[in-house]
Write a protein that holds these residues in place. Structure first.
Motif, PDB file in Angstrom:
ATOM      1  N   TRP A 240       0.913  -1.825   0.677  1.00  0.00           N
ATOM      2  CA  TRP A 240      -0.225  -0.032   0.137  1.00  0.00           C
ATOM      3  C   TRP A 240       0.874   1.493  -0.029  1.00  0.00           C
ATOM      4  N   GLN A 241       0.267   2.316  -0.448  1.00  0.00           N
ATOM      5  CA  GLN A 241       0.644   3.899  -0.390  1.00  0.00           C
ATOM      6  C   GLN A 241       0.689   4.396   0.313  1.00  0.00           C
TER       7      GLN A 241
ATOM      8  N   GLN B  49      -4.950   9.866   2.704  1.00  0.00           N
ATOM      9  CA  GLN B  49      -5.886   8.787   2.064  1.00  0.00           C
ATOM     10  C   GLN B  49      -4.674   6.921   2.446  1.00  0.00           C
ATOM     11  N   ALA B  50      -5.263   6.337   1.996  1.00  0.00           N
ATOM     12  CA  ALA B  50      -4.486   4.603   1.734  1.00  0.00           C
ATOM     13  C   ALA B  50      -4.684   4.358   0.678  1.00  0.00           C
ATOM     14  N   TRP B  51      -3.875   4.248  -0.048  1.00  0.00           N
ATOM     15  CA  TRP B  51      -4.115   2.884  -1.652  1.00  0.00           C
ATOM     16  C   TRP B  51      -3.081   1.594  -1.071  1.00  0.00           C
TER      17      TRP B  51
ATOM     18  N   ALA C 210      -9.245   6.365   6.084  1.00  0.00           N
ATOM     19  CA  ALA C 210      -9.721   5.412   4.976  1.00  0.00           C
ATOM     20  C   ALA C 210      -8.562   5.256   3.722  1.00  0.00           C
ATOM     21  N   VAL C 211      -9.138   4.277   3.117  1.00  0.00           N
ATOM     22  CA  VAL C 211      -8.112   3.151   2.304  1.00  0.00           C
ATOM     23  C   VAL C 211      -9.151   3.195   0.515  1.00  0.00           C
TER      24      VAL C 211
ATOM     25  N   ARG D 224     -12.881   1.653   2.077  1.00  0.00           N
ATOM     26  CA  ARG D 224     -13.579   1.927   3.014  1.00  0.00           C
ATOM     27  C   ARG D 224     -12.876   2.785   4.728  1.00  0.00           C
ATOM     28  N   SER D 225     -14.008   3.245   4.873  1.00  0.00           N
ATOM     29  CA  SER D 225     -12.736   4.458   6.688  1.00  0.00           C
ATOM     30  C   SER D 225     -11.977   3.010   7.200  1.00  0.00           C
ATOM     31  N   LEU D 226     -10.982   4.127   8.157  1.00  0.00           N
ATOM     32  CA  LEU D 226     -10.373   3.413   8.665  1.00  0.00           C
ATOM     33  C   LEU D 226     -10.865   3.588  10.383  1.00  0.00           C
TER      34      LEU D 226
END
Length: 163
Positions: A75-76, A81-83, A117-118, A161-163
């Protein structure tokens, strides 16, 4: 009894990461993109991609069984925001809870890094991935895109989705 561990990937893991990703691709994408999809990229070229990423500082999280990598999550972060760029589990280890264990560990990393969020892009027709992500609380955002990958048009749907 098999020992399951989670750890960050190292450059020497590139070959094992390539093998597990290719096995996962065949298990998931062959029915969507065709059985010949991996013929477009040699295993050596694929391994070079992971080797380069690892040398440039990428550190995917691995889930290992008896010290052998069987799954990875890369992930980055972009702001808060995470992707998810790659989440693969060798098909021999599907439905054993390892993917969920990997996801929960990385979700904690994401929160600690300040992400709220991701997001990810899911290939249309990837029912196995969709089922996994929906069980983890991901939902479609309504966005879609079409890319050309390995000689195929790939329609992807954005999930979040939210974290």
């Amino acid at each position: 009894m098999q020992a399951v561990t989670l750890r960050m990937a190292r450059p020497q893991d590139a070959a094992a990461m390539t093998q597990l990703q290719r096995a996962s691709w065949l298990g998931v994408y062959a029915s969507v993109l065709g059985n010949d999809l991996l013929e477009q990229m040699s295993e050596a070229e694929h391994e070079q991609v992971w080797q380069r990423r690892l040398e440039e500082g990428a550190r995917p999280m691995l889930v290992c069984v008896d010290e052998v990598p069987v799954g990875l999550l890369y992930w980055q972060q972009e702001g808060t925001q995470a992707w998810i760029r790659a989440l693969y589990l060798h098909p021999a280890h599907w439905r054993q809870g390892l993917g969920q264990r990997l996801w929960h560990t990385v979700a904690l990393q994401m929160r600690r890094a300040g992400c709220d969020a991701v997001h990810l892009w899911l290939l249309a027709g990837n029912r196995i991935g969709a089922g996994f992500y929906f069980r983890q609380g991901f939902r479609p955002t309504g966005e879609r895109r079409t890319l050309v990958s390995l000689g195929h048009d790939c329609v992807q749907h954005r999930l979040a989705r939210s974290l």
